[in-house]
Design a protein around this motif. Structure first.
Motif, mmCIF file in Angstrom:
data_model
loop_
_atom_site.group_PDB
_atom_site.id
_atom_site.type_symbol
_atom_site.label_atom_id
_atom_site.label_comp_id
_atom_site.label_asym_id
_atom_site.label_seq_id
_atom_site.Cartn_x
_atom_site.Cartn_y
_atom_site.Cartn_z
ATOM 1 N N GLN A 1 0.814 -1.222 0.000
ATOM 2 C CA GLN A 1 0.000 0.000 0.000
ATOM 3 C C GLN A 1 0.842 1.265 0.000
ATOM 4 O O GLN A 1 0.416 2.297 -0.513
ATOM 5 C CB GLN A 1 -0.912 0.023 1.232
ATOM 6 N N ALA A 2 2.019 1.207 0.587
ATOM 7 C CA ALA A 2 2.893 2.382 0.662
ATOM 8 C C ALA A 2 3.668 2.606 -0.633
ATOM 9 O O ALA A 2 4.414 3.582 -0.745
ATOM 10 C CB ALA A 2 3.859 2.227 1.835
ATOM 11 N N GLY A 3 3.512 1.712 -1.610
ATOM 12 C CA GLY A 3 4.225 1.853 -2.879
ATOM 13 C C GLY A 3 5.617 1.251 -2.856
ATOM 14 O O GLY A 3 6.393 1.441 -3.790
ATOM 15 N N GLU A 4 5.940 0.494 -1.807
ATOM 16 C CA GLU A 4 7.251 -0.148 -1.690
ATOM 17 C C GLU A 4 7.225 -1.503 -2.395
ATOM 18 O O GLU A 4 6.254 -2.249 -2.289
ATOM 19 C CB GLU A 4 7.614 -0.364 -0.217
ATOM 20 N N VAL A 5 8.296 -1.827 -3.089
ATOM 21 C CA VAL A 5 8.411 -3.139 -3.722
ATOM 22 C C VAL A 5 8.673 -4.162 -2.618
ATOM 23 O O VAL A 5 9.654 -4.053 -1.886
ATOM 24 C CB VAL A 5 9.556 -3.175 -4.756
ATOM 25 N N VAL A 6 7.774 -5.136 -2.472
ATOM 26 C CA VAL A 6 7.938 -6.156 -1.442
ATOM 27 C C VAL A 6 8.271 -7.526 -2.035
ATOM 28 O O VAL A 6 8.909 -8.344 -1.383
ATOM 29 C CB VAL A 6 6.705 -6.248 -0.517
ATOM 30 N N PHE A 7 7.827 -7.770 -3.264
ATOM 31 C CA PHE A 7 8.113 -9.032 -3.935
ATOM 32 C C PHE A 7 8.482 -8.750 -5.387
ATOM 33 O O PHE A 7 8.073 -7.746 -5.954
ATOM 34 C CB PHE A 7 6.893 -9.969 -3.908
ATOM 35 N N GLN A 8 9.255 -9.654 -5.949
ATOM 36 C CA GLN A 8 9.569 -9.606 -7.372
ATOM 37 C C GLN A 8 9.094 -10.906 -7.993
ATOM 38 O O GLN A 8 9.167 -11.961 -7.356
ATOM 39 C CB GLN A 8 11.075 -9.457 -7.590
ATOM 40 N N VAL A 9 8.636 -10.832 -9.218
ATOM 41 C CA VAL A 9 8.245 -12.020 -9.961
ATOM 42 C C VAL A 9 9.203 -12.150 -11.132
ATOM 43 O O VAL A 9 9.408 -11.200 -11.888
ATOM 44 C CB VAL A 9 6.779 -11.928 -10.458
ATOM 45 N N ARG A 10 9.790 -13.318 -11.245
ATOM 46 C CA ARG A 10 10.709 -13.603 -12.336
ATOM 47 C C ARG A 10 10.157 -14.788 -13.120
ATOM 48 O O ARG A 10 9.893 -15.849 -12.552
ATOM 49 C CB ARG A 10 12.110 -13.929 -11.820
ATOM 50 N N GLY A 11 9.986 -14.575 -14.412
ATOM 51 C CA GLY A 11 9.436 -15.622 -15.266
ATOM 52 C C GLY A 11 10.473 -16.219 -16.179
ATOM 53 O O GLY A 11 11.485 -15.591 -16.474
#
Length: 162
Positions: A22-32
């Protein structure tokens, strides 16, 4: 309640993108991985790079999509597309969850075995890429599991469109 935002990159072959809080912080990354025969997406912790979950599309699919969700190398759920005359119908095996109201103009909801709402997924329209808002109501469920299920649902939708 927790909120996350998943914004996939427009025209991304590998499907690498970030998930924000909600704060606009990147918490996870998705790598395909390259989707020649099947898609595989891995959810990573944004700070440590630790692998948290993997969503893998079945190699051989004749009519209906099938995906597995693994956490720490163990399969915890399978998402299976089912026959339906009206839209997409999915079953989520292994968690006791159901998905209802799959409409990519509006979104859908996830429910537990008791019929209690776990999360809602809303699709943002009029954007250059797939953008989703995920609200998780049940804070006893790890958000990565919900996000992995959302990735699985989105993979089925993408395959149906191609």
């Amino acid at each position: 309640m927790m909120k996350f935002y998943m914004k996939q990159h427009f025209m991304s072959i590998r499907q690498n993108f970030e998930i924000y809080d909600q704060a606009g912080e990147v918490v996870f990354q998705v790598r395909g991985r390259m989707p020649w025969f099947r898609r595989q997406m891995t959810i990573l912790d944004a700070k440590s790079g630790t692998e948290l979950a993997t969503v893998t599309q079945a190699m051989w699919r004749f009519f209906f999509q099938r995906l597995t969700i693994s956490i720490e190398g163990q399969t915890v759920a399978t998402i299976q597309e089912r026959f339906s005359f009206f839209g997409t119908r999915l079953s989520i095996q292994g968690l006791g969850w159901t998905v209802d109201g799959i409409s990519w103009l509006k979104g859908c909801s996830l429910y537990d075995a008791d019929g209690e709402i776990i999360a809602t997924i809303r699709s943002k329209i009029m954007t250059w890429s797939d953008t989703f808002e995920i609200e998780i109501y049940d804070e006893t469920i790890h958000p990565v599991l919900v996000l992995a299920v959302v990735l699985g649902i989105d993979t089925v939708r993408d395959s149906a469109e191609s």
